[in-house]
Design an enzyme around this catalytic site. Sequence first.
Site, PDB file in Angstrom:
ATOM      1  N   ASP A 106       0.822  -1.210   0.000  1.00 50.91           N
ATOM      2  CA  ASP A 106       0.000   0.000   0.000  1.00 50.91           C
ATOM      3  C   ASP A 106       0.855   1.260   0.000  1.00 50.91           C
ATOM      4  OD1 ASP A 106       1.013  -0.421   2.495  1.00 50.91           O
ATOM      5  OD2 ASP A 106      -0.853  -0.043   3.576  1.00 50.91           O
ATOM      6  N   LYS A 157       3.330   2.714  16.993  1.00 52.19           N
ATOM      7  CA  LYS A 157       2.403   3.773  17.391  1.00 52.19           C
ATOM      8  C   LYS A 157       2.750   4.372  18.773  1.00 52.19           C
ATOM      9  CE  LYS A 157      -1.126   2.258  14.304  1.00 52.19           C
ATOM     10  NZ  LYS A 157      -1.317   0.899  13.948  1.00 52.19           N
ATOM     11  N   ASP A 217       1.800   6.087   2.372  1.00 58.34           N
ATOM     12  CA  ASP A 217       1.005   4.859   2.320  1.00 58.34           C
ATOM     13  C   ASP A 217      -0.427   5.306   2.049  1.00 58.34           C
ATOM     14  OD1 ASP A 217      -0.760   4.073   5.033  1.00 58.34           O
ATOM     15  OD2 ASP A 217       0.707   5.642   5.298  1.00 58.34           O
TER      16      ASP A 217
HETATM   17  P1  GTP Z   1      -5.799  -1.826   7.620  1.00 56.56           P
HETATM   18  O1  GTP Z   1      -6.845  -2.864   7.930  1.00 56.56           O
HETATM   19  O2  GTP Z   1      -6.425  -0.562   7.124  1.00 56.56           O
HETATM   20  O3  GTP Z   1      -4.816  -1.601   8.724  1.00 56.56           O
HETATM   21  O4  GTP Z   1      -4.951  -2.335   6.366  1.00 56.56           O
HETATM   22  P2  GTP Z   1      -4.161  -3.718   6.134  1.00 56.56           P
HETATM   23  O5  GTP Z   1      -5.008  -4.857   6.547  1.00 56.56           O
HETATM   24  O6  GTP Z   1      -3.685  -3.725   4.729  1.00 56.56           O
HETATM   25  O7  GTP Z   1      -2.949  -3.638   7.157  1.00 56.56           O
HETATM   26  P3  GTP Z   1      -1.561  -2.918   6.986  1.00 56.56           P
HETATM   27  O8  GTP Z   1      -1.724  -1.655   6.228  1.00 56.56           O
HETATM   28  O9  GTP Z   1      -0.904  -2.835   8.309  1.00 56.56           O
HETATM   29  O10 GTP Z   1      -0.754  -3.973   6.119  1.00 56.56           O
HETATM   30  C1  GTP Z   1       0.506  -3.720   5.573  1.00 56.56           C
HETATM   31  C2  GTP Z   1       0.673  -4.625   4.357  1.00 56.56           C
HETATM   32  O11 GTP Z   1       0.669  -5.990   4.765  1.00 56.56           O
HETATM   33  C3  GTP Z   1      -0.432  -4.461   3.346  1.00 56.56           C
HETATM   34  O12 GTP Z   1       0.148  -4.505   2.062  1.00 56.56           O
HETATM   35  C4  GTP Z   1      -1.343  -5.654   3.610  1.00 56.56           C
HETATM   36  O13 GTP Z   1      -1.996  -6.116   2.432  1.00 56.56           O
HETATM   37  C5  GTP Z   1      -0.380  -6.703   4.125  1.00 56.56           C
HETATM   38  N1  GTP Z   1      -0.965  -7.578   5.142  1.00 56.56           N
HETATM   39  C6  GTP Z   1      -1.471  -7.198   6.352  1.00 56.56           C
HETATM   40  N2  GTP Z   1      -1.903  -8.272   7.027  1.00 56.56           N
HETATM   41  C7  GTP Z   1      -1.682  -9.346   6.231  1.00 56.56           C
HETATM   42  C8  GTP Z   1      -1.927 -10.761   6.394  1.00 56.56           C
HETATM   43  O14 GTP Z   1      -2.456 -11.232   7.390  1.00 56.56           O
HETATM   44  N3  GTP Z   1      -1.570 -11.566   5.344  1.00 56.56           N
HETATM   45  C9  GTP Z   1      -0.993 -11.072   4.214  1.00 56.56           C
HETATM   46  N4  GTP Z   1      -0.673 -11.929   3.239  1.00 56.56           N
HETATM   47  N5  GTP Z   1      -0.748  -9.755   4.034  1.00 56.56           N
HETATM   48  C10 GTP Z   1      -1.082  -8.901   5.034  1.00 56.56           C
END
Ligand code: GTP
Length: 347
Positions: A106, A157, A217
């Site tokens: 992201d 955080k 992001d």
């Molecule tokens: P929020 O729910 O808004 O916090 O977004 P998010 O679920 O994408 O979480 P975050 O922005 O912290 O994730 C950072 C990156 O890791 C993103 O590119 C997500 O797609 C990926 N990501 C987060 N959790 C997982 C997971 O459980 N499995 C996989 N494969 N990717 C994950």
Amino acid sequence: MKALFLVGGRGTRLRPLTNKIPKPMIPIMGKPLLERNILNLKNVGIEEVVLSTCYGAQYIQRYFGDGERFGMKIHHVKEDRPLGTGGAIKNAEKYFDDTFLIFNADIISDIDLKELIKYHREKAADVTIAVTQVDNPSMYGVIEYDENNYAISFKEKPQPHEITSNFINAGVYIFEPKVLKEIPAGCVVSVEREVFPQLIEKGYKIAVYKGCSYWIDIGTPEKYLQAHMDIMAGKYRISGLSFSGKGIYKGPGSDIHSSVKIYEPVYIGANVKIEENASIGSNVIIGDNVHIGKGVKIVGSIIWDGVVVENGARLVNTIVASNCRIRHGGDYYSTVYVEEDSRPMAI
Ligand code: GTP
């Protein structure tokens, strides 16, 4: 070298835009962010990519397939339940027997990957984390480091009184495969909160790379809009598009009436029809196959593909998701609009 993209998150902060499509597939100037980030890897000679999927896995699998269409080799590793960022890396272990890159899916950044890889080797690091400086790090993971730029602590955080560094984790890493043995298999693990602190405790060397000048992001609607405004302002360059606070890009097949007023910068996709006396811009991004009616006014907004904006509507600082219809005279200000029956969400 191969690269792993973590693409399985739910993207809750970007709802309702992520109700139907996974966050990495959100369009940036008309093309999915993940596609743009994957294609950027070709510039550094990386042609094999692993996508770690969970939420929206089928959508991503269908779009990228085996990567042939993009001149890349793409593998998909799907989790049945979200394993978190660390668990997802562990789950893709079989693809990596040499130094590899990892990306959160992201982010938009101008990080020089060749420099990052060179730096990782010079520092003889087990892991290198790209960091970026922000004014207010309290929403992010802050990294403290020593005088040789090796990480010494991580704070997710932090409270205002805990902030001792404004360098945050930029979500781009280089890993040596040997560190994967430190991540437990088949369970939910966070790379930021658990894996990195544990690696330091065990004496692994985590280098911190500061060579990122543009970074954002797109995790919230505000940031998603901001990223586009930055691209329009020329702060970040998208290959094939050139904006510098000015510029008009018109895709093929667009039909724009001679009375339409366009205020730069504006991006108009393919097969867009804009009728009499509409006013478009500044800072407007219109996707493909969009129809804009008479007298419509759009400012500072992002319109995805297939949208119809009926006569006289006004959109300011608004994001309209694919295939929506904005009714005659509709007036939206700082709103995310994803479907007619749902209440538009304020940004
Ligand atoms: P929020 O729910 O808004 O916090 O977004 P998010 O679920 O994408 O979480 P975050 O922005 O912290 O994730 C950072 C990156 O890791 C993103 O590119 C997500 O797609 C990926 N990501 C987060 N959790 C997982 C997971 O459980 N499995 C996989 N494969 N990717 C994950």
